[in-house]
Design an enzyme around this catalytic site. Structure first.
Site, PDB file in Angstrom:
ATOM      1  N   SER A   1       5.691  52.831   0.463  1.00 22.54           N
ATOM      2  CA  SER A   1       4.247  52.633   0.335  1.00 22.54           C
ATOM      3  C   SER A   1       3.576  52.583   1.708  1.00 22.54           C
ATOM      4  CB  SER A   1       3.967  51.328  -0.416  1.00 22.54           C
ATOM      5  OG  SER A   1       2.593  51.097  -0.536  1.00 22.54           O
TER       6      SER A   1
ATOM      7  N   THR B   1       1.931  60.582  -0.892  1.00 19.94           N
ATOM      8  CA  THR B   1       1.045  61.257  -1.845  1.00 19.94           C
ATOM      9  C   THR B   1       0.058  62.159  -1.123  1.00 19.94           C
ATOM     10  OG1 THR B   1       1.229  59.428  -3.408  1.00 19.94           O
ATOM     11  CG2 THR B   1      -0.636  60.906  -3.685  1.00 19.94           C
TER      12      THR B   1
ATOM     13  N   ASP C   1       6.915  61.958  -7.670  1.00 18.66           N
ATOM     14  CA  ASP C   1       7.624  60.690  -7.496  1.00 18.66           C
ATOM     15  C   ASP C   1       9.136  60.737  -7.680  1.00 18.66           C
ATOM     16  OD1 ASP C   1       7.390  57.899  -6.911  1.00 18.66           O
ATOM     17  OD2 ASP C   1       7.726  57.462  -9.019  1.00 18.66           O
TER      18      ASP C   1
END
Length: 537
Positions: A241, A246, A260
């Protein structure tokens, strides 16, 4: 009443033999019907673009400490037991399963036959039983839906039983908390109770594939996004993260294979899923137009808030959670590739947000270094990402997804090494999307424009014939030039005003890598260990 089954169901899958009775099961309903039913039951509302909006209640994220694996003859000597993979007895599992099934008597439930894995050679049949229609909608979006003919021939595979209102009594049922997820590899069942967070179902099957595929098929399961160029060249993007996975994999000139979860098989890269589960916090049409455009009828928004007196979503609102999400079919993305299968990758990118400003913005890895950094899974948290974080904190997550790995991380790294050995044409790159010119608070964040330029140069082969120099501490190969990127940006030490301060910080970071890797040393090969950074110069 007898078991009533409505909708298109498999003729070969018999829930009565599993213990279900006296319920109404709605099978394989489409998104329109499931949305209408959710609204009818006052479990959700529509936003101004027609997407269904729901609240998952107490849990707005996964609860990894409450996930268990049944310890039996299949798992006892294969699973990497510990804080990530917590054992539970068959008797405990069996008792909870019986109680959960009994709790469904006289209720209306929603069933779905679907599968995971776009490559037909490795697909995993999954039957999902939900007590809310919107959870079943989520599964219809995230898993791959068979055709009507395939449904009639659907064979029994894995079963997910999700009952958010069923809570365990820890002192009686042997769980840590009232909520739980239990995976049984022998019976091929996942039990989920006490939590309505839909991501538990998605990641439950991901964990199953992380066990089955390498163990039985020599397929490498990967927590990454994948896209494909017009010439069929595939790129993979790994990252925790905040690293830009993305953002950097979204490219209008390339087809999206998936965002993913993927498998690397003998002749393919294939998506495990049929949809996307994207973060929605601070979402905008300008920053992520593809995701923003996917918020339409059939999509499911979780834990968002509206602007006052409207049904317009305030994507900046974190009052419920920062982990707001939207689930939608991959076909909602204009440049998605369906079926979601590509060739052997040409380029692999490991993304890291290095808040210490040490790692090069782009560097090329040898096979040994790729295996080492794959196991390490490094990034750094910075102030503001979590309560109590006031200065950069290193984060290591093996294979960029430690909590989803039933096997020891070295198993996956060795399989990656085998793939790279067999395909020496594959390039592996380490990309630092973090800081340059100093650590967090002193330097500045790497320019997204430059990061994109470096990735594009790698993809288009523009770094194939440039000169490289080895980093004296980490050993990675740094290109001396890159199109559309200033030369000084490629040399992190030269961006610091104090070169000696850079050296001290680099050695400190190297020591953190070495300290983290100690937990894997006993099962890591000499080949992998040879890629460790130096802790003195």
């Amino acid at each position: 009443m007898a078991l009533q089954e409505i909708g298109i169901k498999s003729k070969r899958y018999d829930l009565q033999s599993f213990g279900f009775k006296n319920s109404i099961i709605n099978w394989n309903l489409d998104s329109t019907v499931l949305t209408e039913k959710t609204i009818e039951l006052n479990q959700g509302v529509l936003n101004d673009t027609g997407a269904l909006c729901v609240n998952t209640g107490k849990f707005t994220g996964r609860s990894p400490k409450d996930k268990f694996i049944v310890k039996d003859s299949i798992t006892e000597n294969t699973v990497d037991w510990g804080d990530v993979n917590i054992p539970i007895s068959y008797d405990t599992y069996s008792s909870l399963k019986s109680k959960m099934i009994a709790s469904l008597e006289g209720t209306e439930i929603w069933g779905r036959n679907c599968y995971a894995g776009a490559d037909p050679l490795y697909k995993l049949n999954v039957t999902v039983i939900n007590t809310t229609p919107w959870a079943n909608l989520f599964c219809g979006n995230l898993f791959i839906n068979p055709s009507n003919k395939e449904l009639e021939e659907f064979e029994k595979g894995w079963l997910i039983l999700q009952i958010p209102t069923f809570e365990a009594v820890p002192e009686i049922d042997g769980t840590r908390s009232p909520n739980f997820t239990i995976v049984n590899f022998t019976e091929k069942v996942i039990l989920i109770g006490g939590t309505a967070y839909t991501g538990e179902m998605k990641k439950g099957i991901f964990s199953v594939l992380n066990f089955i595929l390498p163990h039985e098929h020599q397929v490498l399961p990967m927590h990454c996004s994948a896209n494909e160029g017009r010439e069929g060249d595939v790129s993979l993007f790994f990252g925790l993260s905040g690293t830009g996975k993305t953002t950097l994999s979204a490219d209008a000139t390339r087809s999206l294979i998936g965002d993913d979860e993927h498998g690397w098989a003998e002749k393919s890269i294939f998506n495990f899923e049929g949809g996307c589960y994207a973060k929605a916090i601070d979402l905008s049409a300008e920053k992520e137009p593809e995701i923003y455009g996917a918020i339409r009828p059939g999509a499911l928004l979780e834990n968002i808030a509206f602007f006052p007196n409207t049904n317009s979503v305030n994507f900046a609102d974190k009052s419920i959670t920062e982990n707001t999400r939207v689930a939608y079919p991959i076909s909602y993305i204009p440049n998605a590739k369906v079926p979601s299968i590509g060739n052997t990758p040409k380029n692999i990118f490991f993304l890291t947000c290095d808040a210490f400003g040490i790692l090069p913005p782009i560097s090329k890895l040898t096979k040994q270094q790729a295996m080492y950094h794959f196991i390490s899974g490094y990034t750094a948290k910075v102030a503001g990402t979590e309560i109590g974080v006031k200065e950069p904190q290193t984060t290591f997550s093996a294979c960029f997804g430690r909590v989803f790995l039933p096997l020891h991380p070295t198993k996956y790294a060795e399989l990656l090494g085998e793939k790279l050995e067999k395909h020496p044409e594959v390039n592996v790159w380490l990309i630092n999307t973090g800081w340059t010119g100093g650590k967090y608070g002193e330097g500045k964040r790497m320019s997204l424009k430059y990061t994109r330029a470096m990735i594009n140069a790698a993809i288009h082969g523009e770094l194939d014939n440039v000169n490289y120099i080895a980093d004296p501490i980490f050993g990675v190969l740094k290109p001396e030039t890159c199109p559309n990127v200033p030369t000084e940006v490629l040399k992190p030490r030269s961006t610091w005003s104090d070169g000696e301060a850079y050296d001290r910080q680099a050695l400190a970071l190297a020591q953190l890598f070495v300290n983290n890797f100690k937990q894997y040393e006993d099962q890591a090969s000499k080949e992998i260990l040879s890629a460790a950074p130096k802790t003195s110069i």
